[in-house]
Design an enzyme around this catalytic site. Structure first.
Site, PDB file in Angstrom:
ATOM      1  CG  ASP A  91     -16.400  -7.420 -14.293  1.00 10.31           C
ATOM      2  OD1 ASP A  91     -17.530  -7.332 -14.120  1.00 10.31           O
ATOM      3  OD2 ASP A  91     -15.700  -8.071 -13.451  1.00 10.31           O
TER       4      ASP A  91
ATOM      5  CG  ASP B 181     -21.188  -7.930  -8.404  1.00  9.74           C
ATOM      6  OD1 ASP B 181     -21.878  -8.180  -9.448  1.00  9.74           O
ATOM      7  OD2 ASP B 181     -19.853  -7.834  -8.479  1.00  9.74           O
TER       8      ASP B 181
END
Ligand code: GLA
Length: 394
Positions: free
Chosen positions: A219, A146
């Protein structure tokens, strides 16, 4: 003698070649469960072990959900040798991996190319090979990597190379390649999942850094608005997906409680048409029968996992309606008739337009009913925020 020698050198070459290729790690979109959407930064070893238990008892494992992935916040501190230790909530990562494997499941973990993860924990910057080796020793099968604090490294590259418009992108790709190479060097097949929110079109360079999947957006959250904004923005990406390389519009929210049943069916339908990785993110101990019927609908999963490995795409869109199709094996096509409006709507597909000039057999995935043979235009009455998901065959 020559024949023996060449047979021998062939054998050596074969032995030296990695025992796995990218498409063998993820020939169809990866399926599993991830801790983030429900447990976020509170996740513990006990939560993950009980998730593994429930993957089995709920039937999720047997439906195809194989990976059990620990997301951010498992990390502790590095010691003087640079070895990263887990924090007190994860006393024994190798033991956790062994437990997950003992259930016939696979073990996933999370890190960042930056110094810090998004949750502010230790990232892998400068320790890539060391971390990859440790993951392999723990029996890790999946790494989500990430971007997080690597944004700072991107900004720094831009500042240092003012004449190079690609400096930030290139330094990021190099960082992702570094971990991809480190994973390969372990000799263990570890699925490599990029998470950098779709910045700089990872669908174009993801396979080159050794990844099998890459996030395409920022997200998701457990709202209809966010879910459809992500899902319907995937139009045009189908050509970049295939066996061993999947676009990832983020994890599933089905079962987390803030969408209606029709909205969750839309979520699942859209994700399977997109050939998206299916990573459930719900509390498995509180799964209702409806959650189970959505996440474990055999036909929906079969659309996602179809061996042809084609991502679907948009056929038609109006203000409120969306029609998407996904080519399937044996000349079949999956069709999603989506209604994004606040009221019931009729949504249609012209069977000739999707390749069935002489009519077709229709199967309704959510009602699990065969609709018989139809010709010309098929129309479904679809509830607000709902979907009709069909499998069409000759
Ligand atoms: C980012 C990712 C999420 C999750 C969190 C963890 O926001 O996109 O999926 O991994 O970080 O901190």
């Amino acid at each position: 003698m020559m024949r023996h020698l060449s047979a021998l050198s062939c054998a050596i070459l074969l032995a030296a070649a990695p025992a796995f290729g990218q498409s063998q790690i993820a020939p169809t979109p990866p399926m599993g469960w991830n801790s983030w959407n429900h447990f976020a930064e509170h996740v513990t070893d006990a939560d993950v072990r009980s998730a593994a238990d429930m993957m089995v008892s709920t039937g999720m494992r047997d439906a195809g959900y194989i990976y059990v992935n620990v997301d951010d916040t498992w990390q502790g501190k590095r010691d003087a040798q640079g070895v990263l230790h887990p924090n007190e909530r994860f006393p024994d990562m190798k033991g956790l991996g062994d437990y997950i494997h003992s259930k016939g499941l696979k073990f996933g973990i999370y890190s960042s190319p930056g110094a810090k993860t998004c949750g502010g924990y230790e990232g892998s910057l400068g320790h890539e090979a060391q971390d990859a080796k440790m993951y392999a020793e723990w029996g890790v099968d999946f790494l989500k990597y990430d971007l997080c604090s690597f944004w700072d490294n991107r900004h720094q590259a831009t500042a240092e190379h003012t004449n190079d418009p690609n400096a930030a992108r290139d330094v990021m790709i190099a960082a992702y390649k570094k971990m991809g190479d480190a994973l390969k060097a372990t000799g263990r097949p570890i699925l490599y999942s990029l998470c950098q929110y779709g910045v700089d079109q990872p669908w174009k360079w993801g396979p080159g850094v050794g990844a099998q999947m890459w996030r395409t957006t920022d997200d998701i959250d457990d709202t209809y608005g966010r879910m459809i904004a992500i899902g319907f923005s995937q139009a045009g990406l189908s050509k970049y997906a295939g066996p061993g390389r999947w676009n990832d519009p983020d994890m599933l929210e089905v079962g987390n409680g803030k969408m209606t049943t029709d909205e969750y069916k839309t979520h699942m339908s859209l994700w399977v048409i997109l050939a998206a990785p299916l990573l459930a993110g719900n509390d498995l101990s509180k799964m209702t029968d409806i959650d189970k019927s959505i996440l474990m609908n055999k036909d929906a999963i079969a659309i996602d996992q179809d061996p042809l490995g084609k991502q679907g795409d948009r056929l038609y869109q109006s203000a409120d309606l969306d029609v998407w199709t996904k080519p399937l094996s044996n000349g079949r096509v999956a069709v999603g008739l989506f209604n994004r409006s606040w009221g019931e709507r009729d949504v249609s597909v012209d069977l000739a337009e999707i390749g069935y000039n002489n009519g077709a057999n229709l199967h309704d995935v959510w009602s699990q009913k065969d609709l018989g043979r139809r010709s010309d235009v098929f129309t479904a009455t679809v509830p607000r925020h709902g979907v009709a998901l069909l499998i069409v065959s000759k």
